[in-house]
Design a protein around this motif. Structure first.
Motif, PDB file in Angstrom:
ATOM      1  N   UNK A 130       1.767  -1.406   0.067  1.00 14.42           N
ATOM      2  CA  UNK A 130      -0.277   0.238   0.468  1.00 14.42           C
ATOM      3  C   UNK A 130       0.746   1.371   0.272  1.00 14.42           C
ATOM      4  N   UNK A 131      -0.002   2.450  -0.437  1.00 20.81           N
ATOM      5  CA  UNK A 131       0.965   3.853  -0.659  1.00 20.81           C
ATOM      6  C   UNK A 131       2.052   4.242   0.484  1.00 20.81           C
ATOM      7  N   UNK A 132       1.252   3.608   2.162  1.00 22.42           N
ATOM      8  CA  UNK A 132       1.445   4.448   3.206  1.00 22.42           C
ATOM      9  C   UNK A 132       2.451   3.682   3.458  1.00 22.42           C
ATOM     10  N   UNK A 133       1.775   2.812   3.269  1.00 20.45           N
ATOM     11  CA  UNK A 133       3.634   1.441   3.381  1.00 20.45           C
ATOM     12  C   UNK A 133       4.741   1.816   2.930  1.00 20.45           C
ATOM     13  N   UNK A 134       4.820   2.517   2.155  1.00 17.71           N
ATOM     14  CA  UNK A 134       5.945   2.619   1.227  1.00 17.71           C
ATOM     15  C   UNK A 134       6.865   3.903   1.506  1.00 17.71           C
ATOM     16  N   UNK A 135       6.088   4.797   2.128  1.00 19.00           N
ATOM     17  CA  UNK A 135       6.084   6.290   2.490  1.00 19.00           C
ATOM     18  C   UNK A 135       6.536   5.906   3.988  1.00 19.00           C
ATOM     19  N   UNK A 136       5.787   4.813   4.914  1.00 18.02           N
ATOM     20  CA  UNK A 136       6.924   4.473   6.082  1.00 18.02           C
ATOM     21  C   UNK A 136       8.268   3.741   5.873  1.00 18.02           C
ATOM     22  N   UNK A 138      10.034   4.211   3.799  1.00 16.66           N
ATOM     23  CA  UNK A 138      10.903   5.664   3.178  1.00 16.66           C
ATOM     24  C   UNK A 138      11.309   6.062   4.592  1.00 16.66           C
ATOM     25  N   UNK A 139      10.559   6.538   5.766  1.00 17.86           N
ATOM     26  CA  UNK A 139      10.370   6.946   6.694  1.00 17.86           C
ATOM     27  C   UNK A 139      12.015   7.030   7.587  1.00 17.86           C
ATOM     28  N   UNK A 140      11.432   5.540   7.560  1.00 17.21           N
ATOM     29  CA  UNK A 140      12.571   4.717   8.368  1.00 17.21           C
ATOM     30  C   UNK A 140      13.894   4.327   7.287  1.00 17.21           C
ATOM     31  N   UNK A 141      13.792   4.898   6.778  1.00 18.64           N
ATOM     32  CA  UNK A 141      15.413   4.925   6.392  1.00 18.64           C
ATOM     33  C   UNK A 141      15.510   3.352   5.595  1.00 18.64           C
ATOM     34  N   UNK A 142      14.884   2.970   4.926  1.00 15.78           N
ATOM     35  CA  UNK A 142      14.989   1.988   3.946  1.00 15.78           C
ATOM     36  C   UNK A 142      15.224   2.317   2.753  1.00 15.78           C
ATOM     37  N   UNK A 143      16.229   1.627   1.652  1.00 16.72           N
ATOM     38  CA  UNK A 143      17.248   2.355   1.112  1.00 16.72           C
ATOM     39  C   UNK A 143      16.043   1.859  -0.215  1.00 16.72           C
ATOM     40  N   UNK A 144      15.153   3.016  -0.241  1.00 20.58           N
ATOM     41  CA  UNK A 144      14.101   2.218  -1.643  1.00 20.58           C
ATOM     42  C   UNK A 144      13.430   3.947  -2.087  1.00 20.58           C
ATOM     43  N   UNK A 145      13.228   4.227  -3.380  1.00 19.19           N
ATOM     44  CA  UNK A 145      12.676   5.004  -3.767  1.00 19.19           C
ATOM     45  C   UNK A 145      11.231   4.322  -4.515  1.00 19.19           C
ATOM     46  N   UNK A 146      10.454   5.521  -4.366  1.00 16.42           N
ATOM     47  CA  UNK A 146       9.492   5.639  -4.844  1.00 16.42           C
ATOM     48  C   UNK A 146       8.536   6.336  -6.412  1.00 16.42           C
ATOM     49  N   UNK A 147       8.157   5.198  -7.186  1.00 16.90           N
ATOM     50  CA  UNK A 147       8.397   5.733  -8.843  1.00 16.90           C
ATOM     51  C   UNK A 147       7.001   5.337  -8.991  1.00 16.90           C
ATOM     52  N   UNK A 148       6.363   7.326  -9.529  1.00 16.10           N
ATOM     53  CA  UNK A 148       4.497   6.371  -9.836  1.00 16.10           C
ATOM     54  C   UNK A 148       4.770   5.998 -11.844  1.00 16.10           C
ATOM     55  N   UNK A 149       4.519   5.325 -11.366  1.00 17.25           N
ATOM     56  CA  UNK A 149       4.095   4.860 -13.090  1.00 17.25           C
ATOM     57  C   UNK A 149       3.593   6.350 -14.368  1.00 17.25           C
ATOM     58  N   UNK A 150       4.192   6.083 -15.112  1.00 13.42           N
ATOM     59  CA  UNK A 150       3.210   7.542 -16.199  1.00 13.42           C
ATOM     60  C   UNK A 150       2.243   6.756 -16.740  1.00 13.42           C
ATOM     61  N   UNK A 151       1.774   6.274 -16.681  1.00 15.01           N
ATOM     62  CA  UNK A 151       0.459   5.696 -16.716  1.00 15.01           C
ATOM     63  C   UNK A 151      -0.915   5.266 -15.879  1.00 15.01           C
ATOM     64  N   UNK A 152       0.037   5.497 -14.288  1.00 13.44           N
ATOM     65  CA  UNK A 152      -0.591   5.453 -13.009  1.00 13.44           C
ATOM     66  C   UNK A 152       0.011   4.154 -12.027  1.00 13.44           C
TER      67      UNK A 152
END
Length: 241
Positions: A130-136, A138-152
């Protein structure tokens, strides 16, 4: 499975956002909302062209509450009770469960409904991240990036419905109108990690860390409801590969 059907399934299998949507069939006008009924034992309401504010709904011929309004939901249970109490003075009792659990509970209670309002995304338990999990993460320092697909990115629509057998119809309408208020949606966004959703009204500011160019693909609510079992089976098959 046809390609166009798979595309629709992809649009409902992840919950990237939530919006507030009200649906049904067969109309009867009521103060501030349009009441609708269905064979499933619910009366569903939509905001009328001129929707009353929560304050107006709660003060004009205000109904007297003798028992808490029972709301079935799958998130925001930690904040919505106090928020509604503070805004209206009415008490809410929440019953928490994921989409499948809640819909099964409602089906089991057919003819003897124990709920007044259901506010839920029935596809909630079909996502992997879920989107909120991804931001969590990221905030906790996990080595990830959030990339939004052009198609949505896939999103899903949240619905709110009132039980046809409720004995607190006016208070239930006040609750639904409360969910549709800009102030309510802003407070839900600001509250914490469940606040990553697309507001359904103007005047609401998204979380600062959420990408401004995020594009969402939201599935048709009726399609999702009618094909829920098939969608879940498809998702389970794909995730196992």
């Amino acid at each position: 499975m046809k390609k166009n059907k798979i595309k629709k399934m992809l649009a409902v299998m992840n919950m990237a956002i939530l919006t507030f949507s009200l649906m049904g069939c067969g109309e009867k006008e009521a103060t501030g909302v349009t009441e609708k009924s269905s064979e499933a034992g619910t009366a569903v309401v939509e905001s009328a062209p001129r929707k009353e504010t929560v304050e107006e709904s709660a003060t004009v011929d205000a109904p007297v509450q003798t028992e808490p309004l029972v709301v079935y939901l799958n998130d925001f249970d930690g904040v919505i009770v106090d928020m509604f109490k503070e805004a209206t003075g009415y008490d809410v009792e929440v019953v928490v469960g994921n989409g499948a659990e809640t819909m099964s509970r409602i089906a089991a209670e057919k003819g003897n409904a124990q709920w007044d309002v259901v506010w839920i995304d029935s596809m909630y338990d079909v996502y992997m991240l879920q989107e909120s999990n991804a931001y969590d993460m990221l905030a906790s320092g996990e080595p990830i990036s959030i990339i939004w697909p052009e198609a949505g990115a896939p999103g899903s629509t949240r619905v709110a419905a009132i039980s046809a057998s409720t004995n607190q119809l006016e208070i239930a309408k006040i609750f639904v109108n409360f969910l549709l208020e800009a102030d309510t949606q802003q407070q839900l966004i600001d509250t914490g990690d469940e606040g990553y959703f697309e507001p359904s009204v103007e005047g609401v500011t998204l979380k600062a860390e959420r990408a401004a160019d995020a594009k969402l693909v939201v599935a048709d609510v009726i399609f999702g409801a009618e094909n829920e079992a098939e969608i879940k089976a498809w998702f389970a098959d794909m995730s196992a590969q």
